[in-house]
Scaffold this motif. Structure first.
Motif, PDB file in Angstrom:
ATOM      1  N   ASN A 113       0.794  -1.230   0.000  1.00  0.00           N
ATOM      2  CA  ASN A 113       0.000   0.000   0.000  1.00  0.00           C
ATOM      3  C   ASN A 113       0.830   1.285   0.000  1.00  0.00           C
ATOM      4  O   ASN A 113       0.270   2.382  -0.063  1.00  0.00           O
ATOM      5  N   CYS A 114       2.147   1.162   0.094  1.00  0.00           N
ATOM      6  CA  CYS A 114       3.016   2.343   0.113  1.00  0.00           C
ATOM      7  C   CYS A 114       4.105   2.233  -0.944  1.00  0.00           C
ATOM      8  O   CYS A 114       4.554   1.130  -1.284  1.00  0.00           O
ATOM      9  N   LEU A 115       4.534   3.377  -1.417  1.00  0.00           N
ATOM     10  CA  LEU A 115       5.682   3.465  -2.316  1.00  0.00           C
ATOM     11  C   LEU A 115       6.569   4.591  -1.820  1.00  0.00           C
ATOM     12  O   LEU A 115       6.108   5.728  -1.639  1.00  0.00           O
ATOM     13  N   LEU A 116       7.833   4.292  -1.564  1.00  0.00           N
ATOM     14  CA  LEU A 116       8.790   5.301  -1.113  1.00  0.00           C
ATOM     15  C   LEU A 116       9.538   5.841  -2.325  1.00  0.00           C
ATOM     16  O   LEU A 116      10.202   5.094  -3.043  1.00  0.00           O
ATOM     17  N   TYR A 117       9.417   7.125  -2.538  1.00  0.00           N
ATOM     18  CA  TYR A 117      10.061   7.784  -3.677  1.00  0.00           C
ATOM     19  C   TYR A 117      11.279   8.563  -3.199  1.00  0.00           C
ATOM     20  O   TYR A 117      11.167   9.487  -2.388  1.00  0.00           O
ATOM     21  N   PRO A 169      10.510  17.321   2.420  1.00  0.00           N
ATOM     22  CA  PRO A 169      11.646  17.908   1.700  1.00  0.00           C
ATOM     23  C   PRO A 169      12.989  17.711   2.389  1.00  0.00           C
ATOM     24  O   PRO A 169      14.006  17.498   1.718  1.00  0.00           O
ATOM     25  N   ARG A 170      13.037  17.802   3.729  1.00  0.00           N
ATOM     26  CA  ARG A 170      14.304  17.635   4.455  1.00  0.00           C
ATOM     27  C   ARG A 170      14.087  16.709   5.636  1.00  0.00           C
ATOM     28  O   ARG A 170      13.026  16.699   6.262  1.00  0.00           O
ATOM     29  N   LEU A 171      15.102  15.912   5.953  1.00  0.00           N
ATOM     30  CA  LEU A 171      15.027  15.035   7.122  1.00  0.00           C
ATOM     31  C   LEU A 171      14.880  15.886   8.376  1.00  0.00           C
ATOM     32  O   LEU A 171      15.572  16.904   8.532  1.00  0.00           O
ATOM     33  N   PRO A 172      14.007  15.490   9.304  1.00  0.00           N
ATOM     34  CA  PRO A 172      13.663  16.353  10.448  1.00  0.00           C
ATOM     35  C   PRO A 172      14.649  16.258  11.615  1.00  0.00           C
ATOM     36  O   PRO A 172      14.317  15.764  12.705  1.00  0.00           O
ATOM     37  N   ILE A 177       5.165   8.099  -0.421  1.00  0.00           N
ATOM     38  CA  ILE A 177       5.951   8.900   0.514  1.00  0.00           C
ATOM     39  C   ILE A 177       7.201   9.343  -0.213  1.00  0.00           C
ATOM     40  O   ILE A 177       8.004   8.514  -0.672  1.00  0.00           O
ATOM     41  N   ALA A 178       7.377  10.639  -0.375  1.00  0.00           N
ATOM     42  CA  ALA A 178       8.524  11.188  -1.097  1.00  0.00           C
ATOM     43  C   ALA A 178       9.452  11.896  -0.122  1.00  0.00           C
ATOM     44  O   ALA A 178       9.045  12.850   0.543  1.00  0.00           O
ATOM     45  N   ILE A 179      10.680  11.429  -0.026  1.00  0.00           N
ATOM     46  CA  ILE A 179      11.699  12.098   0.792  1.00  0.00           C
ATOM     47  C   ILE A 179      12.700  12.717  -0.185  1.00  0.00           C
ATOM     48  O   ILE A 179      13.387  12.000  -0.921  1.00  0.00           O
ATOM     49  N   LEU A 180      12.781  14.036  -0.198  1.00  0.00           N
ATOM     50  CA  LEU A 180      13.534  14.739  -1.224  1.00  0.00           C
ATOM     51  C   LEU A 180      14.893  15.237  -0.730  1.00  0.00           C
ATOM     52  O   LEU A 180      15.530  16.058  -1.385  1.00  0.00           O
ATOM     53  N   ASP A 181      15.320  14.732   0.395  1.00  0.00           N
ATOM     54  CA  ASP A 181      16.612  15.099   0.984  1.00  0.00           C
ATOM     55  C   ASP A 181      17.701  14.224   0.373  1.00  0.00           C
ATOM     56  O   ASP A 181      17.638  12.995   0.463  1.00  0.00           O
ATOM     57  N   GLU A 182      18.709  14.854  -0.236  1.00  0.00           N
ATOM     58  CA  GLU A 182      19.770  14.071  -0.896  1.00  0.00           C
ATOM     59  C   GLU A 182      20.512  13.160   0.069  1.00  0.00           C
ATOM     60  O   GLU A 182      21.073  12.136  -0.313  1.00  0.00           O
ATOM     61  N   ARG A 183      20.500  13.481   1.366  1.00  0.00           N
ATOM     62  CA  ARG A 183      21.203  12.664   2.361  1.00  0.00           C
ATOM     63  C   ARG A 183      20.502  11.334   2.622  1.00  0.00           C
ATOM     64  O   ARG A 183      21.075  10.444   3.254  1.00  0.00           O
ATOM     65  N   ALA A 184      19.248  11.198   2.157  1.00  0.00           N
ATOM     66  CA  ALA A 184      18.487   9.962   2.367  1.00  0.00           C
ATOM     67  C   ALA A 184      18.641   8.982   1.213  1.00  0.00           C
ATOM     68  O   ALA A 184      18.188   7.835   1.314  1.00  0.00           O
TER      69      ALA A 184
END
Length: 644
Positions: free
Chosen positions: A430-434, A540-543, A594-601
């Motif tokens: 049910n989820c896709l991590l982008y 957008p950024r890791l918290p 779920i999109a995590i747009l932080d290059e460090r991830a």
């Protein structure tokens, strides 16, 4: 009393509740929930401290309510009523009182296990309740011709309603003037508030529900030999327990919020000390403007403390000239602000000064805490004659509770038992991590380029998801920069912004198909968005936590910066990331990208492994085309009609 028999009967009751009674009322049977409830019951029966990390969908609320009811019905020792339930949010307190307990009570009575309903009451601090004498005084003072009709009607409603939270349109000014004061000087013979307290002390309620502040306040009262807030009790349940250390830190320290200063100014004006009010308004103006800003936009705590120089001169003058002439309320307000300012302008080396988010306004408040705060928590909170169940969806990283235990003063607790109950949701399907193949790169030297790249990435994702997006920022500045750029894109989806504490924006988002919500702060946790409302969650950024004096002092305890990052910064980021991720999937049928747009991830980068450990196992992609394909597979055709 046969202790072993009662222990067995209590555990059998839990099985009966979850295997027979609740399924008969349409609730799914979940083995993880049953196991969790048994572990909670074990802690209650044995006087232990249970740390229970329970994933979304487990049903932890019913788990601890069933365990507590069973422990009370079949005691294995001297169980003192009531059972205390502490939560962080008013919404959960109300849900326990009006939804969870009534259903559990109904099924147990229908089965003949109970002969009368489970009774509960919500307990709050004095400032939430009406003082009859002060209300009468306020109604005599009101100018009926000038008073807002809705505010006047709300004020009059308080004659019949003790809890001010139940009254709409009551102004903050009126609340401050009619609430029960910290030191009650009421001369009423038949005081509703005192009657309420006596009712709470009479063992009429099996459960007393409160927030973390009141729970810690009761512990402080007991440690200082003051009159306790709650009757004697032997079981404490702490839901949303990840919030408890922060609450305890503030309660055991000193805070100074803008609202306290403004209320003092208003009180001086009301008592006609206009010159004193003007002096205080002038001297605190720069500080109030600074505290009105979101925390990360306000300057470091040192800059805020420098703005206390003028108030530290003005307040003693006001105290000398009119302190003895003020009303009891005005005197208490003046002394509270004066004492706080004295502390914050002192040079005490055993205190840590820092800033925190003022959740009531979305601004900033000043905080001071003793260096040994966790030792104080250990001393006053974890009493040996009480059983504790602490539960949350974000206390552990994987199966590791070390960070929470360190913050809560439980790192060496011999009574502590730990358990992790993974969510039963099918995240893999049910989820896709982008994680984009070429993520926006944050550049210190050129933030405009970064925000342009970030906005372009957001636009592609939002179009693929046909809106239905929640974007969780870590700063107001970043949110504002992206908001301006998204407006220029003229997307066909409603664009909303949750800049401060605005429940009406949350409701608007829930009821606006295809809307896009830009948010930060409180939106990272506590809000439910079931269904298609959030089909795209963008981070957008890791918290990582905002650096402050507490972190600086904690850093001194570690051998290196690398060790501090590994043991403190990364676990706190992972917990915050899990909280944000929890906004995506709220029911078993929800589907989300779920999109995590932080290059460090990204794969092979510094925090890629930490991100993987924090999130449940799910499919991954770096392709926007795969995002579109996933949503087309999971969503009905009607979903994509928004914005056409």
């Amino acid at each position: 009393m046969n202790t072993n028999d009662n222990r067995l009967k209590a555990h059998k009751l839990i099985d009966h509740i979850f295997q027979d009674l609740l399924p008969a009322h349409g609730m799914a049977q979940r083995p993880e929930q049953i196991q969790l409830s048994h572990r909670m019951l074990d802690a209650m029966q044995d006087g232990r401290i249970a740390l229970c990390d329970a994933g979304t969908g487990i049903g932890k609320t019913y788990a601890y309510l069933a365990a507590a009811t069973a422990a009370s019905a079949f005691p294995t020792g001297q169980i003192a009523r009531p059972i205390i339930i502490s939560t962080s949010s008013i919404a959960l307190q109300n849900a326990v009182l009006t939804e969870y307990l009534p259903l559990l009570s109904c099924v147990l009575m229908a089965d003949g296990i109970l002969t009368k309903p489970l009774k509960a009451v919500i307990r709050k601090g004095k400032s939430h309740y009406v003082c009859d004498e002060r209300l009468d005084r306020r109604l005599r003072q009101v100018n009926l011709g000038k008073k807002n009709p809705e505010a006047l009607a709300a004020l009059r409603t308080l004659k019949e309603t003790l809890d001010m939270d139940r009254v709409s349109h009551l102004s903050g000014y009126d609340r401050e003037r009619v609430c029960v004061p910290q030191v009650c000087d009421c001369k009423q013979r038949d005081c509703r508030y005192q009657r309420f307290l006596k009712t709470c002390d009479k063992n009429q309620f099996l459960f007393q529900i409160c927030n973390h502040n009141l729970l810690v306040a009761d512990a402080i009262h007991r440690s200082e030999g003051k009159r306790p807030i709650f009757p004697e009790h032997s079981i404490i349940i702490v839901d949303e327990a990840h919030k408890l250390p922060e609450t305890a830190q503030q309660m055991l320290g000193v805070t100074l919020a803008a609202e306290e200063i403004r209320n003092l100014i208003l009180q001086l004006k009301e008592e006609r000390y206009l010159l004193a009010a003007e002096m205080l308004e002038d001297s605190t103006g720069p500080l109030l403007r600074k505290l009105a800003q979101p925390r990360e936009e306000a300057e470091p705590v040192e800059a805020c403390l420098r703005l206390l120089t003028a108030p530290s001169c003005t307040l003693p003058i006001i105290q000398r000239q009119i302190g003895s002439l003020l009303s009891p309320l005005g005197s208490r307000q003046l002394n509270t602000v004066l004492d706080a300012v004295k502390l914050f302008t002192s040079s005490q080396t055993d205190m840590i000064f820092y800033t925190a988010e003022d959740v009531s306004t979305g601004g900033t408040m000043l905080c001071a805490a003793a260096d040994d705060i966790t030792q104080r928590m250990k001393k006053i909170l974890w009493q040996p004659d009480q059983a504790f169940v602490l539960t949350s969806g974000t206390m552990a990283v994987g199966s590791d509770f070390r960070r929470f235990k360190t913050q809560a003063g439980l790192e060496k607790g011999h009574r502590v038992m730990e358990s992790v109950s993974p969510s039963p949701f099918d995240y893999r399907n049910n989820c896709l991590l982008y994680l984009p193949q070429i993520p926006p790169r944050q550049r210190v030297e050129d933030t405009d380029v970064y925000f342009n790249e970030l906005t372009a990435e957001l636009v592609g994702l939002i179009k693929a998801a046909t809106g239905h997006a929640l974007v969780l920022f870590t700063s107001y500045a970043a949110m504002s920069a992206v908001k301006e750029r998204l407006w220029e894109e003229s997307l066909p989806f409603p664009l909303l912004t949750l800049g401060r504490n605005a429940p009406h924006i949350i409701e608007q988002f829930r009821h606006t198909p295809g809307a896009v919500l830009l948010a930060t702060g409180a939106a990272w946790e506590g809000f439910d968005f079931p269904g298609d409302c959030v089909s795209l969650l963008i981070i957008p950024r890791l918290p990582f936590a905002y650096p402050d004096a507490r972190k600086e002092r904690e850093l001194e305890k570690y051998s290196s910066l690398h060790a501090f990052i590994r043991e403190v910064a990364v676990p706190e980021m992972q917990i915050k990331l899990r909280q944000g991720f929890g906004r995506a999937i709220r029911t078993e049928s929800d589907t989300c990208v779920i999109a995590i747009l932080d290059e460090r991830a990204c794969r092979g980068r510094r925090y890629a492994q930490a991100v993987s450990e924090a999130l449940p196992e799910m499919r991954r992609t770096g392709s926007l085309r795969e995002v579109t394909r996933f949503l087309r597979e999971k969503k009905p055709e009607s979903y994509f009609e928004v914005g056409r």
